[in-house]
Design an enzyme around this catalytic site. Structure first.
Site, short mmCIF file in Angstrom:
data_model
loop_
_atom_site.label_atom_id
_atom_site.label_comp_id
_atom_site.label_asym_id
_atom_site.label_seq_id
_atom_site.Cartn_x
_atom_site.Cartn_y
_atom_site.Cartn_z
N LYS A 183 -40.93 -23.56 13.74
CA LYS A 183 -42.11 -23.95 12.95
C LYS A 183 -41.89 -25.27 12.21
O LYS A 183 -40.82 -25.85 12.29
CB LYS A 183 -42.46 -22.82 11.97
CG LYS A 183 -42.52 -21.45 12.60
CD LYS A 183 -43.72 -21.29 13.54
CE LYS A 183 -43.57 -19.97 14.28
NZ LYS A 183 -44.78 -19.42 14.79
C1 PLP Z 1 -44.72 -17.81 14.73
C2 PLP Z 1 -46.00 -17.18 14.39
C3 PLP Z 1 -46.04 -15.94 13.74
C4 PLP Z 1 -44.81 -15.12 13.43
O1 PLP Z 1 -43.89 -15.79 12.60
P1 PLP Z 1 -42.43 -15.12 12.36
O2 PLP Z 1 -41.90 -15.81 11.14
O3 PLP Z 1 -41.63 -15.43 13.60
O4 PLP Z 1 -42.64 -13.66 12.17
C5 PLP Z 1 -47.27 -15.40 13.41
N1 PLP Z 1 -48.40 -16.04 13.71
C6 PLP Z 1 -48.41 -17.23 14.35
C7 PLP Z 1 -49.72 -17.91 14.62
C8 PLP Z 1 -47.21 -17.85 14.72
O5 PLP Z 1 -47.23 -19.02 15.34
#
Ligand code: PLP
Length: 169
Positions: free
Chosen positions: A156
């Protein structure tokens, strides 16, 4: 140091609170965004099986959190230009099917319009939670009340290996 109200996590949360312009108690770090979404959805205290509108185009965790909170994900199409579930699409969905809450996604970091969603909440009485997992640095509260959930996963925009952040007025 890193968890359970240790000094480093408190310092991190205070820095985030300053960024978002909210008191420290309106923000918490979590193990990941999926858990953050699950906790926020649980806190809405909807009846078991409540229908939560989510975009058909998202990462699977958006739906996972809804299921784990004991609710039912209902898929809505996304806008052709922004690839997002917009308030306009949600309004049409509410006229056709049962919707108890809406969980829009800030797709690939494209920020959701918080004023428009606040208006939607006021008009419909339905709670809105923004899955801003990939949108740290672009999605803000934009001066209105709302709830944002970010991921700090390695893939992210603000990577910390694993982690998440809930900001809620
Ligand atoms: C990556 C992501 C998640 C989950 O995030 P984590 O921290 O890995 O649990 C949820 N929603 C979206 C849109 C994502 O891109």
């Amino acid at each position: 140091h890193y968890s359970n109200f240790g000094p480093l996590v408190l310092e991190l949360e205070a820095a985030f609170a300053q960024q978002f312009g909210v008191p420290n108690e309106n923000l918490t770090t979590v193990a990941n965004a999926t858990q953050g979404l699950e906790l926020v959805l649980q806190a809405l205290d909807l009846p078991v099986g409540a229908h939560v509108l989510i975009p058909a185009f998202t990462f699977v965790a958006t739906a996972t959190a809804v299921v784990r909170a004991g609710y039912r994900p209902v898929l809505a199409d996304v806008d052709a230009c922004t690839w997002m579930l917009t308030p306009e699409i949600a309004r049409v969905a509410c006229e056709c099917i049962r919707v108890d809450a809406v969980l829009p996604v800030a797709t690939f970091g494209m920020p959701q319009d918080m004023q428009a969603w606040r208006q939607f909440e006021g008009d419909t009485g339905l709670p809105v939670v923004i899955d801003a997992a990939a949108a740290y640095g672009s999605q803000w509260l934009q001066g209105v009340e709302g709830t944002l959930v970010f991921s700090l996963h390695a893939t992210k925009s603000l990577p910390a290996g694993e982690g998440g952040l809930v900001v809620s007025s």
